[in-house]
Scaffold this active site. Structure first.
Site, mmCIF file in Angstrom:
data_model
loop_
_atom_site.group_PDB
_atom_site.id
_atom_site.type_symbol
_atom_site.label_atom_id
_atom_site.label_comp_id
_atom_site.label_asym_id
_atom_site.label_seq_id
_atom_site.Cartn_x
_atom_site.Cartn_y
_atom_site.Cartn_z
ATOM 1 N N GLU A 139 0.791 -1.250 0.001
ATOM 2 C CA GLU A 139 0.003 -0.020 0.042
ATOM 3 C C GLU A 139 1.133 1.253 -0.248
ATOM 4 O OE1 GLU A 139 -3.675 -2.123 2.191
ATOM 5 O OE2 GLU A 139 -2.842 -0.242 3.161
ATOM 6 N N GLU A 369 9.950 -6.690 -3.350
ATOM 7 C CA GLU A 369 9.994 -7.749 -2.270
ATOM 8 C C GLU A 369 10.805 -7.451 -1.463
ATOM 9 O OE1 GLU A 369 7.736 -9.158 -3.738
ATOM 10 O OE2 GLU A 369 7.699 -9.307 -5.883
#
Length: 389
Positions: A139, A369
């Site tokens: 987010e 990631e």
């Protein structure tokens, strides 16, 4: 005069450590990348376009969900799936990102955390490339702290109502299903949201200077109603999405090697032909020292990725080991891409050469990631037993 190493991109003959099947997988994907992907990547990068026309061929080769057994998937071992990522990223990080999201971030959680009905519904179509998925975790305000997510799912009888947004989502605008992670009264849970569900919207992020041959989106959930049958029953808490990220990071550790190899191959050719002050650049001490350092770092990364694959195939791979590999190999590849861009001189900023494309892509790969700092702290925690996050 001494002959050049048999394969400058595999200085320690790591390929000899592979099985016949693993070499066959690598060769098959390499031929596809050379013949079909690389000729498209410059144009796709310039046009900010993902080559969707390659998806059926990628699927036909068994490169989607390759480590999953059954459901139309290839059932390969971890080293083979790593080699797939290495060869795809040798073409472009966007190509590997597409396959990583489909395989590690969507098919993996459906297979690992989903019900049998969910597996049967989604996995065969995803393996055939008929259905593309995306992974809704990050987010805008959360970044490296997924536990701070604001997307919420509220249960109403046999349904869940989702509200919130996600950012930097690969494949978002071509996805038919989204694995969405949301906060509930019982903690974080995962939901399979079909993207034609009312209230779901994907908006492509434009004007990127990195991963331009990849689709990156913002996702919006406005009173999206999802039946409880679409909840991933085996996922509870942050452990679910983090385990997915571990799978993706594993592939990134291999993929970065391919990007670095592409840059080294290009600069070896250039410095062998480019004559300055009466001799090839490759015949100067400064260039040879830099090339030798690239070979050292690529070799170290190859061996690290291979051992990580062996640990994964034995079922004993630790997430901290994945963090070290992702951190080391992405840093290696980015440094090499930058140095290759420099060694190409003024020509290095031209799209005629691939180093700057790989360099720009790797600025994203080293960030997504888990940033480099996140992985350094993960390794530090494993060494000390103390959490410094």
């Amino acid at each position: 005069m001494n002959a050049r190493a048999t394969n400058p991109l595999d200085f320690f003959q790591v390929r000899e450590l592979l099985s016949d099947e693993e070499r066959l997988v690598q060769d098959t994907v390499a031929r596809f990348v050379d013949a079909r992907a690389i000729p498209l990547m410059r144009e796709c990068f310039e046009q900010h376009r993902f080559p969707k026309e390659l998806i059926p061929e990628i699927a036909e080769l068994g490169l989607l969900g390759p480590s999953i057994e059954g459901y139309g998937c290839a059932g390969m071992n971890a080293i083979s799936s790593g080699l797939i990522c290495q060869e795809l990223e040798r073409g472009d990080s966007g190509l590997r990102s597409f396959a990583s999201v489909q395989s590690s971030l969507v098919m993996f959680p459906i297979h690992h955390f989903g019900s049998e009905a969910q597996r049967e519904k989604y996995l065969p179509r995803m393996a055939r490339g008929e259905l593309i998925g995306c992974f809704g975790l990050t987010e805008a305000q959360g970044g490296s702290d997924p536990g701070a997510m604001r997307t919420r799912a509220v249960r109403r009888g046999d349904e869940w109502i989702l509200n919130g947004s996600k950012m930097w989502i690969t494949n978002g605008n071509i996805a038919g299903v989204c694995v969405c992670w949301a906060m509930t009264d019982e903690g974080i849970r995962g939901f399979l949201v079909d993207t034609d569900t009312p209230g779901f919207k994907a908006q492509e992020i434009e004007n990127k200077f990195s991963l331009r041959a990849s689709i990156t989106s913002a996702l919006f959930f406005d009173d999206v109603r999802v039946p409880d049958s679409q909840r991933l029953p085996g996922a509870a808490g942050l452990k679910g999405p983090l385990s997915c990220l571990t799978q993706a990071r594993y592939g990134i550790a291999w993929g970065a090697v391919g990007a670095a190899q592409a840059c080294l191959a290009e600069v070896l050719e250039y410095t062998g032909e480019r004559v300055m002050f009466g001799r090839p650049l490759g015949g100067t001490q400064m260039i040879q020292v830099r090339l030798a350092d690239m070979a050292r770092r690529i070799t170290s990364a190859q061996l690290l990725a291979l051992q990580l694959g062996k640990l994964k195939d034995r079922g004993v791979m630790d997430p901290a080991q994945v963090s070290l590999a992702k951190w080391n190999n992405c840093r290696m590849a980015l440094d090499i891409a930058r140095d290759c861009r420099d060694m190409l001189g003024g020509a290095g900023i031209s799209a005629e050469h691939g180093a700057i494309r790989h360099m720009l892509n790797l600025e994203s790969v080293i960030t997504y990631e888990g940033t480099e700092t996140v992985h350094q702290l993960a390794v530090g925690r494993a060494l000390t037993g103390l959490n410094a996050f």
